[in-house]
Design an enzyme around this catalytic site. Structure first.
Site, mmCIF file in Angstrom:
data_model
loop_
_atom_site.group_PDB
_atom_site.id
_atom_site.type_symbol
_atom_site.label_atom_id
_atom_site.label_comp_id
_atom_site.label_asym_id
_atom_site.label_seq_id
_atom_site.Cartn_x
_atom_site.Cartn_y
_atom_site.Cartn_z
ATOM 1 N N GLU A 82 2.418 0.942 -14.297
ATOM 2 C CA GLU A 82 1.824 2.192 -14.807
ATOM 3 C C GLU A 82 2.404 2.457 -16.182
ATOM 4 O O GLU A 82 3.612 2.296 -16.393
ATOM 5 C CB GLU A 82 2.178 3.414 -13.941
ATOM 6 C CG GLU A 82 1.485 3.504 -12.628
ATOM 7 C CD GLU A 82 1.849 4.775 -11.838
ATOM 8 O OE1 GLU A 82 2.235 5.797 -12.449
ATOM 9 O OE2 GLU A 82 1.746 4.714 -10.599
ATOM 10 N N GLU B 236 7.019 4.252 -6.516
ATOM 11 C CA GLU B 236 7.990 5.258 -6.965
ATOM 12 C C GLU B 236 8.758 5.895 -5.804
ATOM 13 O O GLU B 236 8.712 7.121 -5.611
ATOM 14 C CB GLU B 236 7.288 6.348 -7.785
ATOM 15 C CG GLU B 236 6.603 5.812 -9.031
ATOM 16 C CD GLU B 236 5.934 6.902 -9.878
ATOM 17 O OE1 GLU B 236 5.804 8.044 -9.405
ATOM 18 O OE2 GLU B 236 5.538 6.588 -11.021
HETATM 19 O O1 IFM Z 1 -0.125 10.538 -10.982
HETATM 20 C C1 IFM Z 1 1.138 9.936 -11.019
HETATM 21 C C2 IFM Z 1 1.229 8.788 -10.071
HETATM 22 O O2 IFM Z 1 0.889 9.148 -8.770
HETATM 23 C C3 IFM Z 1 2.637 8.235 -10.051
HETATM 24 N N1 IFM Z 1 3.123 7.967 -11.386
HETATM 25 C C4 IFM Z 1 2.939 8.999 -12.392
HETATM 26 C C5 IFM Z 1 1.481 9.453 -12.421
HETATM 27 C C6 IFM Z 1 1.245 10.496 -13.522
HETATM 28 O O3 IFM Z 1 1.973 11.657 -13.330
#
Ligand code: IFM
Length: 461
Positions: free
Chosen positions: A361, A166
């Site tokens: 994710e 990210e």
């Molecule tokens: O915890 C985070 C992660 O570090 C990056 N993506 C979103 C997750 C949830 O908020």
């Protein structure tokens, strides 16, 4: 209708070093920006729980990995802590850290979990932040050195590498919206940071290729399909710019080797173009990725701007739009929209040449899950099962339409620490009792096991 997935699909979960490892005494790890920020301003963190108090993966990884395998995971994304390997960010290697990660990756192979390894998950070593962090070009070279050191140290054990998680979040949270250190609001500095991140990524890919390391390398981006309020030109223009800021800023360089022209024009118009060289642009152009990780949580809905901020901000070009039909996760304040995952998959296919990619994710953070404990001590998180089910149905449809998606990782396996929110919202397939560090599989963990073991999407109940 039964949805099925390919037999070699990657089923797994994702986590990161700063969110799961915790600190062990005398482990030689240096401070990163989160350690420092918590030391300086603990009141900013939910319940004043900092990065030292995480899920003790550093101590319990052998058991944790077996537990994750027992609920069907065949792969796991974790990250290496830069400040564990190089306590000063550069210079001397911490040999304890080398042995630590080698043992983790070896154990993963022993238990049958394929390592997906990310090099940077928001945790810049403090000495490098003190030099100006990602604003300083020196940090780009330091990252390339750190990356190639990791390829050499662990390349025999790791076949799936990722440079950043990210990267746009580092820009927006650190330099526009104040959720990450250094928590400043400055779009010119934000643009320089974003550019250096894209360059650091490409330099690491270049080092991977020139070292002829085995396996594949990519980047993990958080994507949100952007939907305008309606199709009138001003709302469509708002969506186009929001897409450039939040999706294309890293997607285009990673997959096409270029930056989106509307974003370049806009930064130029505001005298906010970063310092760059033609040589850098050639490195970015020549080092596109083998694989893309996509984090998908929510769509972004926009309309034409409703006010003008004092300085250049994304909101100079668009405003948030509240869709009347939205379904919200109230704990995280994020809209739940599974169709968005299908739309992203089709966009990757149509606009980006259908790259090899995986869902890196996807998940649902919920506060106070103890409410859902049953008499056997299991959390009945049916809402999370529904969330996964609906997103996986959308993904299966995208696969049937030709999307080149090779896996699905939930966020997360074992409940972990989440930055300023600390342990407020829980995301795991496995519950963590923070006080006793006991792990208990949730109902969603068993559901995921059935999915991973059959490649058939189970019903919600
Ligand atoms: O915890 C985070 C992660 O570090 C990056 N993506 C979103 C997750 C949830 O908020």
């Amino acid at each position: 209708m039964k949805y099925t997935f390919p037999h070699n699909f990657y089923w797994g979960s994702a986590t990161s070093a700063p969110q799961s490892e915790g600190h062990l005494p005398d482990d030689g790890k240096g401070q990163n920006i989160w350690d420092y920020w918590f030391e300086e301003n603990p009141e900013l963190f939910f319940d004043q729980v900092g990065p030292q108090t995480t899920s003790t993966f550093a101590k319990n990884y052998r058991e944790d990995l077996r537990l994750l395998r027992s609920i069907g995971l065949n792969s796991l994304r974790l990250s290496i802590s830069w400040s564990r390997i190089f306590p000063e960010g550069t210079g001397e290697i911490n040999e304890q850290a080398v042995a630590f990660y080698r043992d983790i990756f070896t154990t993963m192979h022993e238990v049958g979990i394929e390592p997906f390894v990310n090099l940077f998950h928001f945790d810049l070593p403090l000495p490098l932040q003190n030099l100006g962090g990602w604003e300083n070009r020196h940090v780009v070279s330091a990252f390339a050195t750190y990356a190639s050191t990791c390829f050499s140290l662990f390349g025999d054990l790791v076949a799936h590498w990722f440079t950043f998680n990210e990267p746009i979040v580092i820009v927006e949270c650190g330099y526009l919206y104040q959720f990450h250190y250094p928590a400043v609001v400055d779009s010119k500095r934000a643009a320089q940071v974003g550019y250096h991140l894209a360059l650091a990524h490409a330099c690491a890919v270049a080092a991977f290729r020139s070292g002829k390391f085995p396996g594949e390398i990519g980047i993990i981006v958080n994507l949100s399909p952007i939907y305008p309020k309606d199709l009138s030109p001003e709302h469509k223009q708002a969506a186009l710019i929001a897409d450039c800021f939040f999706n294309r800023s890293f997607l285009d360089p990673a997959l096409k080797g270029t930056f989106p022209q509307p974003l370049v024009d806009l930064l130029q118009a505001h005298d906010a173009l970063p310092n760059y060289t033609e040589h850098d642009l050639a490195i970015i152009a020549e080092n596109t990725v083998d694989i893309l990780g996509v984090n998908y949580y929510q769509p972004r809905r926009v309309q034409a701007p409703t006010h003008q901020p004092e300085q250049l901000m994304p909101e100079t070009y668009f405003a948030h739009y509240e869709w009347p039909e939205r379904i919200m996760n109230p704990y995280r304040g994020w809209e739940i929209y599974p169709q968005g995952l299908f739309d992203l998959a089709i966009r990757l296919k149509n606009d980006y040449g259908n790259p090899r990619w995986y869902v890196a994710e996807n998940g649902m953070g919920v506060e106070n899950e103890q409410r859902f404990l049953d008499e056997t001590g299991q959390i009945q998180d049916t809402y999370r099962i529904q969330f996964f089910h609906d997103h996986l149905s959308a993904l299966a449809s995208a696969l049937a339409s030709g999307a080149n998606c090779v896996g699905y990782h939930v966020w997360t396996g074992i409940d972990n620490w989440s930055w300023l929110n600390a342990y407020k919202n829980r995301y795991g397939l496995i519950a963590l009792d923070l006080a006793t560090q006991t792990r208990t599989v949730k109902r969603s963990g068993l559901w995921f096991k059935a999915l991973a073991e059959t490649n058939v999407l189970p019903d919600v109940e």
